[in-house]
Design a protein around this motif. Structure first.
Motif, short mmCIF file in Angstrom:
data_model
loop_
_atom_site.label_atom_id
_atom_site.label_comp_id
_atom_site.label_asym_id
_atom_site.label_seq_id
_atom_site.Cartn_x
_atom_site.Cartn_y
_atom_site.Cartn_z
N VAL A 1 0.85 -1.20 0.00
CA VAL A 1 0.00 0.00 0.00
C VAL A 1 0.88 1.25 0.00
O VAL A 1 0.64 2.19 -0.76
CB VAL A 1 -0.98 0.00 1.21
CG1 VAL A 1 -1.65 1.35 1.39
CG2 VAL A 1 -2.02 -1.10 1.04
N GLN A 2 1.90 1.25 0.83
CA GLN A 2 2.82 2.38 0.88
C GLN A 2 3.53 2.58 -0.46
O GLN A 2 3.71 3.72 -0.91
CB GLN A 2 3.86 2.19 1.99
CG GLN A 2 3.28 2.27 3.38
CD GLN A 2 4.28 1.86 4.45
OE1 GLN A 2 5.30 1.23 4.18
NE2 GLN A 2 3.96 2.19 5.70
N SER A 3 3.91 1.50 -1.11
CA SER A 3 4.57 1.59 -2.42
C SER A 3 3.63 2.18 -3.46
O SER A 3 4.03 3.03 -4.27
CB SER A 3 5.07 0.22 -2.88
OG SER A 3 6.12 -0.22 -2.07
N LYS A 4 2.37 1.75 -3.43
CA LYS A 4 1.38 2.29 -4.38
C LYS A 4 1.17 3.78 -4.13
O LYS A 4 1.06 4.57 -5.08
CB LYS A 4 0.07 1.53 -4.29
CG LYS A 4 0.14 0.16 -4.94
CD LYS A 4 -1.19 -0.56 -4.86
CE LYS A 4 -1.08 -1.91 -5.54
NZ LYS A 4 -2.35 -2.64 -5.53
N ASN A 5 1.11 4.18 -2.87
CA ASN A 5 0.96 5.60 -2.54
C ASN A 5 2.17 6.40 -3.02
O ASN A 5 2.03 7.51 -3.52
CB ASN A 5 0.75 5.80 -1.03
CG ASN A 5 -0.59 5.30 -0.56
OD1 ASN A 5 -1.52 5.16 -1.35
ND2 ASN A 5 -0.69 5.01 0.72
N LEU A 6 3.35 5.86 -2.84
CA LEU A 6 4.57 6.52 -3.29
C LEU A 6 4.55 6.69 -4.80
O LEU A 6 4.87 7.77 -5.32
CB LEU A 6 5.81 5.72 -2.85
CG LEU A 6 7.15 6.25 -3.33
CD1 LEU A 6 7.43 7.64 -2.74
CD2 LEU A 6 8.25 5.29 -2.98
N ILE A 7 4.16 5.66 -5.51
CA ILE A 7 4.10 5.72 -6.97
C ILE A 7 3.12 6.79 -7.42
O ILE A 7 3.39 7.55 -8.36
CB ILE A 7 3.76 4.33 -7.56
CG1 ILE A 7 4.95 3.39 -7.37
CG2 ILE A 7 3.39 4.43 -9.04
CD1 ILE A 7 4.62 1.93 -7.59
N GLU A 8 1.97 6.87 -6.76
CA GLU A 8 1.00 7.91 -7.07
C GLU A 8 1.61 9.30 -6.87
O GLU A 8 1.40 10.21 -7.66
CB GLU A 8 -0.25 7.78 -6.19
CG GLU A 8 -1.31 6.90 -6.76
CD GLU A 8 -2.56 6.90 -5.88
OE1 GLU A 8 -2.95 7.96 -5.36
OE2 GLU A 8 -3.13 5.81 -5.73
N LYS A 9 2.36 9.44 -5.81
CA LYS A 9 2.96 10.74 -5.47
C LYS A 9 4.06 11.14 -6.45
O LYS A 9 4.12 12.27 -6.90
CB LYS A 9 3.53 10.68 -4.04
CG LYS A 9 4.18 11.93 -3.57
CD LYS A 9 3.16 12.99 -3.23
CE LYS A 9 3.84 14.20 -2.63
NZ LYS A 9 3.00 15.36 -2.71
N ILE A 10 4.94 10.21 -6.79
CA ILE A 10 6.08 10.58 -7.63
C ILE A 10 5.81 10.42 -9.12
O ILE A 10 6.50 11.00 -9.94
CB ILE A 10 7.37 9.82 -7.23
CG1 ILE A 10 7.24 8.32 -7.47
CG2 ILE A 10 7.74 10.13 -5.80
CD1 ILE A 10 8.51 7.54 -7.27
N GLY A 11 4.80 9.61 -9.50
CA GLY A 11 4.46 9.44 -10.91
C GLY A 11 5.56 8.79 -11.71
O GLY A 11 6.49 8.21 -11.18
N SER A 12 5.44 8.93 -13.04
CA SER A 12 6.40 8.28 -13.93
C SER A 12 7.30 9.27 -14.65
O SER A 12 8.14 8.87 -15.46
CB SER A 12 5.66 7.41 -14.95
OG SER A 12 4.81 8.23 -15.74
N THR A 13 7.16 10.55 -14.35
CA THR A 13 8.06 11.54 -14.93
C THR A 13 9.44 11.36 -14.30
O THR A 13 9.55 11.20 -13.09
CB THR A 13 7.56 12.97 -14.64
OG1 THR A 13 6.24 13.10 -15.17
CG2 THR A 13 8.47 14.00 -15.27
N LEU A 14 10.45 11.38 -15.13
CA LEU A 14 11.80 11.28 -14.60
C LEU A 14 12.07 12.49 -13.73
O LEU A 14 11.80 13.63 -14.13
CB LEU A 14 12.82 11.18 -15.73
CG LEU A 14 12.66 9.96 -16.64
CD1 LEU A 14 13.62 10.04 -17.82
CD2 LEU A 14 12.87 8.68 -15.86
N LEU A 15 12.57 12.27 -12.54
CA LEU A 15 12.71 13.34 -11.57
C LEU A 15 13.59 14.47 -12.07
O LEU A 15 13.34 15.64 -11.78
CB LEU A 15 13.20 12.79 -10.23
CG LEU A 15 12.24 11.79 -9.56
CD1 LEU A 15 12.84 11.27 -8.27
CD2 LEU A 15 10.89 12.42 -9.30
#
Length: 179
Positions: free
Chosen positions: A155-169
């Motif tokens: 769940v935490q990983s999914k939340n993190l993915i939602e937050k950071i998205g797929s755009t290269l930082l």
């Protein structure tokens, strides 16, 4: 599926001679190489238990306890500790043996989860596991707690993915500096 198996029916052993190309500048086995060995032996164990293809769903942990030195034998032992409907928790213990003295040490431990995949490409049921030794019983009894932590981490990983998205930082940094 009503089939059950003992832990010993899924147990896998794999060993290898640690040679200089396998080691880092400290003369110890590359961590990434050991990680690959762990995933490989766990995959064999999952396939042996389920008698079908299996994929790695998670690696809970790999705890590097002691280094594996050049010219040692590295031996991995993997076995199923717990099963759910289509998944299997697999424990891997890594030993290093000095082939001249015979001294053995535990170098690493790891818990991984695999999902059995049927011929249709979808998750399929796996046999239940029956622990027999004290160690097997201990690992089996403590598995539900590890499964709970795995679910929370997912769940935490999914939340993190939602937050950071797929755009290269670094692309995000460039865009914000252009504004």
């Amino acid at each position: 599926m009503d089939q059950v198996k003992t832990v010993s029916q899924s147990r896998i052993f794999k060993s290898s001679h640690v040679l200089p190309p396998d080691t880092n500048n400290h003369g110890t086995l590359f961590g990434g190489k050991l990680m690959a060995y762990i995933d490989d032996v766990a995959a064999l164990c999952a396939r042996k238990h389920s008698r079908c293809n299996a994929v790695t769903a998670s690696t809970d942990s790999i705890d590097f306890i002691k280094p594996v030195k050049v010219d040692n034998e590295v031996c991995l032992e993997a076995f199923v500790t717990w099963t759910h409907k289509t998944s299997m928790e697999i424990f891997v213990r890594v030993l290093a043996e000095d082939l001249f003295s015979g001294e053995r040490i535990v170098c690493a431990t790891s818990f991984l989860t695999f999902v059995a995949i049927g011929d249709d490409g979808r998750p399929t049921e796996v046999p239940k596991i029956i622990p027999q030794t004290e160690v097997e019983k201990f690992l089996h009894q403590t598995a539900p707690d590890r499964a709970k932590v795995r679910k929370q981490r997912r769940v935490q990983s999914k939340n993190l993915i939602e937050k950071i998205g797929s755009t290269l930082l670094w692309e995000e940094d460039v865009k914000s500096s252009e504004l």
